[in-house]
Design a protein around this motif. Structure first.
Motif, PDB file in Angstrom:
ATOM      1  N   ALA A 139       0.837  -1.210   0.000  1.00 48.30           N
ATOM      2  CA  ALA A 139       0.000   0.000   0.000  1.00 48.30           C
ATOM      3  C   ALA A 139       0.866   1.253   0.000  1.00 48.30           C
ATOM      4  CB  ALA A 139      -0.936  -0.015   1.203  1.00 48.30           C
ATOM      5  N   ILE A 140       1.917   1.247   0.815  1.00 48.37           N
ATOM      6  CA  ILE A 140       2.820   2.398   0.857  1.00 48.37           C
ATOM      7  C   ILE A 140       3.636   2.489  -0.427  1.00 48.37           C
ATOM      8  CG2 ILE A 140       4.822   3.402   2.032  1.00 48.37           C
ATOM      9  CD1 ILE A 140       3.704   2.293   4.645  1.00 48.37           C
ATOM     10  N   PHE A 141       4.117   1.361  -0.908  1.00 52.91           N
ATOM     11  CA  PHE A 141       4.872   1.332  -2.165  1.00 52.91           C
ATOM     12  C   PHE A 141       4.039   1.911  -3.310  1.00 52.91           C
ATOM     13  CE2 PHE A 141       5.843  -0.997  -6.138  1.00 52.91           C
ATOM     14  CZ  PHE A 141       7.145  -0.577  -6.341  1.00 52.91           C
ATOM     15  N   ASP A 142       2.762   1.521  -3.372  1.00 52.69           N
ATOM     16  CA  ASP A 142       1.896   2.028  -4.435  1.00 52.69           C
ATOM     17  C   ASP A 142       1.650   3.526  -4.296  1.00 52.69           C
ATOM     18  OD1 ASP A 142       1.721  -0.423  -5.644  1.00 52.69           O
ATOM     19  OD2 ASP A 142      -0.255  -0.929  -4.845  1.00 52.69           O
ATOM     20  N   LEU A 143       1.488   3.996  -3.067  1.00 53.60           N
ATOM     21  CA  LEU A 143       1.334   5.432  -2.858  1.00 53.60           C
ATOM     22  C   LEU A 143       2.559   6.197  -3.368  1.00 53.60           C
ATOM     23  CD1 LEU A 143      -0.258   5.735   0.715  1.00 53.60           C
ATOM     24  CD2 LEU A 143      -1.310   6.399  -1.457  1.00 53.60           C
ATOM     25  N   LEU A 144       3.718   5.590  -3.200  1.00 54.83           N
ATOM     26  CA  LEU A 144       4.972   6.245  -3.590  1.00 54.83           C
ATOM     27  C   LEU A 144       5.249   6.168  -5.088  1.00 54.83           C
ATOM     28  CD1 LEU A 144       7.299   5.063  -0.666  1.00 54.83           C
ATOM     29  CD2 LEU A 144       6.235   7.319  -0.952  1.00 54.83           C
ATOM     30  N   THR A 145       4.587   5.255  -5.778  1.00 54.39           N
ATOM     31  CA  THR A 145       4.901   5.038  -7.201  1.00 54.39           C
ATOM     32  C   THR A 145       3.734   5.322  -8.151  1.00 54.39           C
ATOM     33  OG1 THR A 145       4.372   2.687  -6.953  1.00 54.39           O
ATOM     34  CG2 THR A 145       6.683   3.340  -6.710  1.00 54.39           C
ATOM     35  N   LYS A 146       2.560   5.654  -7.618  1.00 47.00           N
ATOM     36  CA  LYS A 146       1.399   5.934  -8.468  1.00 47.00           C
ATOM     37  C   LYS A 146       0.888   7.350  -8.218  1.00 47.00           C
ATOM     38  CE  LYS A 146      -0.090   1.113  -8.753  1.00 47.00           C
ATOM     39  NZ  LYS A 146      -1.202   0.152  -8.545  1.00 47.00           N
ATOM     40  N   PRO A 147       0.334   8.006  -9.248  1.00 47.17           N
ATOM     41  CA  PRO A 147       0.291   7.579 -10.649  1.00 47.17           C
ATOM     42  C   PRO A 147       1.699   7.283 -11.175  1.00 47.17           C
ATOM     43  CG  PRO A 147      -1.012   9.572 -10.314  1.00 47.17           C
ATOM     44  CD  PRO A 147      -0.215   9.341  -9.068  1.00 47.17           C
ATOM     45  N   GLU A 148       1.731   6.559 -12.256  1.00 50.96           N
ATOM     46  CA  GLU A 148       2.979   5.982 -12.741  1.00 50.96           C
ATOM     47  C   GLU A 148       4.156   6.972 -12.731  1.00 50.96           C
ATOM     48  OE1 GLU A 148       3.171   2.850 -13.007  1.00 50.96           O
ATOM     49  OE2 GLU A 148       1.017   2.630 -12.726  1.00 50.96           O
ATOM     50  N   ILE A 149       5.162   6.626 -11.972  1.00 52.33           N
ATOM     51  CA  ILE A 149       6.403   7.394 -11.914  1.00 52.33           C
ATOM     52  C   ILE A 149       7.486   6.554 -12.570  1.00 52.33           C
ATOM     53  CG2 ILE A 149       8.125   8.421 -10.376  1.00 52.33           C
ATOM     54  CD1 ILE A 149       5.874   8.759  -8.310  1.00 52.33           C
ATOM     55  N   LYS A 150       8.197   7.123 -13.513  1.00 57.59           N
ATOM     56  CA  LYS A 150       9.225   6.367 -14.227  1.00 57.59           C
ATOM     57  C   LYS A 150      10.409   6.091 -13.308  1.00 57.59           C
ATOM     58  CE  LYS A 150       8.145   7.850 -18.939  1.00 57.59           C
ATOM     59  NZ  LYS A 150       8.654   8.476 -20.188  1.00 57.59           N
ATOM     60  N   LEU A 151      10.616   4.807 -13.067  1.00 53.62           N
ATOM     61  CA  LEU A 151      11.724   4.391 -12.203  1.00 53.62           C
ATOM     62  C   LEU A 151      12.503   3.279 -12.882  1.00 53.62           C
ATOM     63  CD1 LEU A 151       9.797   4.106  -8.793  1.00 53.62           C
ATOM     64  CD2 LEU A 151      11.319   5.970  -9.470  1.00 53.62           C
ATOM     65  N   THR A 152      13.795   3.252 -12.660  1.00 55.74           N
ATOM     66  CA  THR A 152      14.590   2.120 -13.111  1.00 55.74           C
ATOM     67  C   THR A 152      14.328   0.956 -12.158  1.00 55.74           C
ATOM     68  OG1 THR A 152      16.500   2.677 -11.736  1.00 55.74           O
ATOM     69  CG2 THR A 152      16.365   3.704 -13.933  1.00 55.74           C
ATOM     70  N   LYS A 153      14.761  -0.223 -12.523  1.00 54.57           N
ATOM     71  CA  LYS A 153      14.605  -1.389 -11.653  1.00 54.57           C
ATOM     72  C   LYS A 153      15.308  -1.162 -10.316  1.00 54.57           C
ATOM     73  CE  LYS A 153      12.187  -4.226 -14.223  1.00 54.57           C
ATOM     74  NZ  LYS A 153      10.861  -4.721 -13.774  1.00 54.57           N
ATOM     75  N   GLN A 154      16.471  -0.548 -10.378  1.00 55.94           N
ATOM     76  CA  GLN A 154      17.220  -0.267  -9.165  1.00 55.94           C
ATOM     77  C   GLN A 154      16.462   0.716  -8.279  1.00 55.94           C
ATOM     78  OE1 GLN A 154      19.903  -1.590  -7.783  1.00 55.94           O
ATOM     79  NE2 GLN A 154      19.745  -0.157  -6.051  1.00 55.94           N
ATOM     80  N   GLU A 155      15.914   1.761  -8.900  1.00 54.83           N
ATOM     81  CA  GLU A 155      15.160   2.753  -8.127  1.00 54.83           C
ATOM     82  C   GLU A 155      13.898   2.136  -7.523  1.00 54.83           C
ATOM     83  OE1 GLU A 155      16.209   7.004 -10.296  1.00 54.83           O
ATOM     84  OE2 GLU A 155      14.699   5.681 -11.195  1.00 54.83           O
ATOM     85  N   GLU A 156      13.280   1.253  -8.269  1.00 56.52           N
ATOM     86  CA  GLU A 156      12.084   0.572  -7.755  1.00 56.52           C
ATOM     87  C   GLU A 156      12.414  -0.220  -6.497  1.00 56.52           C
ATOM     88  OE1 GLU A 156       9.576  -3.026  -9.509  1.00 56.52           O
ATOM     89  OE2 GLU A 156       9.231  -1.185 -10.665  1.00 56.52           O
ATOM     90  N   GLN A 157      13.554  -0.903  -6.522  1.00 51.84           N
ATOM     91  CA  GLN A 157      13.991  -1.652  -5.344  1.00 51.84           C
ATOM     92  C   GLN A 157      14.269  -0.712  -4.172  1.00 51.84           C
ATOM     93  OE1 GLN A 157      13.975  -4.975  -4.918  1.00 51.84           O
ATOM     94  NE2 GLN A 157      13.052  -5.037  -6.958  1.00 51.84           N
ATOM     95  N   GLU A 158      14.807   0.455  -4.474  1.00 49.99           N
ATOM     96  CA  GLU A 158      15.079   1.441  -3.420  1.00 49.99           C
ATOM     97  C   GLU A 158      13.776   1.915  -2.773  1.00 49.99           C
ATOM     98  OE1 GLU A 158      17.430   4.606  -5.027  1.00 49.99           O
ATOM     99  OE2 GLU A 158      18.988   3.252  -5.784  1.00 49.99           O
ATOM    100  N   VAL A 159      12.746   2.123  -3.599  1.00 47.74           N
ATOM    101  CA  VAL A 159      11.444   2.564  -3.072  1.00 47.74           C
ATOM    102  C   VAL A 159      10.826   1.465  -2.200  1.00 47.74           C
ATOM    103  CG1 VAL A 159       9.116   3.320  -3.668  1.00 47.74           C
ATOM    104  CG2 VAL A 159      11.049   4.124  -5.019  1.00 47.74           C
ATOM    105  N   LYS A 160      10.961   0.230  -2.635  1.00 46.48           N
ATOM    106  CA  LYS A 160      10.464  -0.882  -1.818  1.00 46.48           C
ATOM    107  C   LYS A 160      11.137  -0.897  -0.453  1.00 46.48           C
ATOM    108  CE  LYS A 160       9.285  -4.169  -5.510  1.00 46.48           C
ATOM    109  NZ  LYS A 160       9.600  -5.502  -6.092  1.00 46.48           N
ATOM    110  N   GLN A 161      12.431  -0.677  -0.465  1.00 42.83           N
ATOM    111  CA  GLN A 161      13.184  -0.685   0.786  1.00 42.83           C
ATOM    112  C   GLN A 161      12.741   0.469   1.689  1.00 42.83           C
ATOM    113  OE1 GLN A 161      15.094  -3.221   1.556  1.00 42.83           O
ATOM    114  NE2 GLN A 161      15.448  -2.382   3.607  1.00 42.83           N
ATOM    115  N   VAL A 162      12.477   1.606   1.093  1.00 47.89           N
ATOM    116  CA  VAL A 162      11.981   2.751   1.862  1.00 47.89           C
ATOM    117  C   VAL A 162      10.640   2.398   2.505  1.00 47.89           C
ATOM    118  CG1 VAL A 162      11.020   5.086   1.677  1.00 47.89           C
ATOM    119  CG2 VAL A 162      13.192   4.529   0.559  1.00 47.89           C
ATOM    120  N   ALA A 163       9.756   1.779   1.735  1.00 45.45           N
ATOM    121  CA  ALA A 163       8.442   1.398   2.257  1.00 45.45           C
ATOM    122  C   ALA A 163       8.575   0.426   3.430  1.00 45.45           C
ATOM    123  CB  ALA A 163       7.604   0.778   1.142  1.00 45.45           C
ATOM    124  N   LYS A 164       9.464  -0.557   3.271  1.00 50.77           N
ATOM    125  CA  LYS A 164       9.668  -1.543   4.331  1.00 50.77           C
ATOM    126  C   LYS A 164      10.239  -0.903   5.587  1.00 50.77           C
ATOM    127  CE  LYS A 164      10.400  -5.671   1.444  1.00 50.77           C
ATOM    128  NZ  LYS A 164      11.310  -6.780   1.138  1.00 50.77           N
TER     129      LYS A 164
END
Length: 323
Positions: free
Chosen positions: A228-253
């Motif tokens: 839920a937090i990850f989606d809040l941080l990435t939607k509406p669609e924000i262009k992220l690299t795979k590495q950046e996406e992993q960073e956002v997941k880590q932030v959410a966790k």
């Protein structure tokens, strides 16, 4: 008495217009009688408006009938009232009274605050988790194709989806697009823009989409509340690299871990100091977001995440604990 007589006439006329002939019951026995009730349900649940109208009419008849009891003159109306209430009871037994429009309204109210394999038994408990992945869709399609009661089967599936969607959007408000799509499908069906076969197939496809979405947390290696937090941080669609996406997941966790272990104390929302502590923790953790997040976007996400936490976490507990 006159009111009751008029209400019965109105309701029986409505039934006749839908193809229900109560004269059949005068000589019906056994299977024929059972089939009459099933056929009557199928005639009534053509769409939501017809179903609601009948339930309202039958309910009014029963209310007026009970109002004149124990007057012996009520005997004149006992049989027809019993017939009307049996149809009503059969409708509610086959497709429990989960008003899809009310479910949608409840979810929309929630959003406003922030700005089965086998016989397909549906319970009235909204707390019970419905697992769409457990449904055998092939068997469900075969059952639909072979039954004389296609509207009944369609209504069961629609209600199951409505309940599931309510659960899913409550846990993650970024799923509102699924709600919009579902609402549009129902509106088109009620307006006769698609027949029952097309609507049923659309519901099957939609249920399968929801099943995938329901398991997305697992696919993303997250738990539901992290997603839920990850989606809040990435939607509406924000262009992220795979590495950046992993960073956002880590932030959410990390954010969720920090909040639950240190900040979300009992009654935290009631005191300015604890609210501020939660807000600071969110800002500190979101400061670790990738460089692709502008200052403006960072501030926006801080506000959205704080609002999400405020709405869904009462303290050490949250809406996620029940699911």
């Amino acid at each position: 008495m006159a009111q009751l007589r008029e209400a019965i006439a109105q309701t029986t006329t409505f039934c006749t217009q839908k193809g229900i002939d109560f004269a059949v019951l005068e000589s019906a026995q056994g299977f024929v009688r059972t089939k009459f009730w099933a056929d009557a349900v199928e005639c009534i649940i053509i769409n939501d408006d017809v179903k609601k109208t009948y339930l309202s009419l039958a309910g009014n008849v029963n209310k007026l009938y009970k109002a004149i009891l124990p007057d012996p003159t009520a005997n004149e109306f006992t049989a027809i009232n019993a017939h009307l209430q049996t149809i009503k009871d059969q409708i509610l037994a086959e497709v429990p009274e989960v008003d899809v429009s009310e479910v949608i309204e409840q979810v929309e109210e929630l959003l406003d605050l922030s700005i089965t394999a086998g016989e397909f038994v549906i319970t009235k408990s909204h707390s019970q988790r419905i697992d769409l992945s457990q449904i055998d869709f092939v068997a469900l399609k075969n059952k639909f194709a072979s039954t004389d009661y296609q509207r009944t089967e369609t209504e069961k599936l629609k209600i199951a989806i409505a309940q599931k969607l309510q659960q899913m959007v409550r846990l993650n408000k970024t799923r509102i697009n699924y709600l919009d799509k579902f609402q549009q499908m129902i509106a088109e069906y009620n307006a006769d823009s698609r027949n029952v076969q097309i609507f049923f197939n659309d519901l099957i496809n939609f249920a399968q989409e929801l099943g995938v979405e329901d398991k997305r947390a697992i696919a993303q290696n997250l738990i539901e509340e992290e997603l839920a937090i990850f989606d809040l941080l990435t939607k509406p669609e924000i262009k992220l690299t795979k590495q950046e996406e992993q960073e956002v997941k880590q932030v959410a966790k990390e954010l969720l871990k920090t909040l639950k272990q240190e900040k979300l104390v009992l009654d935290w929302k009631k005191r300015q100091q604890t609210r501020a502590s939660v807000e600071v923790a969110i800002k500190d953790n979101l400061d670790k977001l990738p460089q692709s997040y502008s200052d403006e976007l960072y501030e926006q996400k801080c506000q959205e995440v704080y609002q999400h936490i405020y709405e869904n976490y009462s303290g050490p507990g949250s809406i996620y604990d029940a699911g």
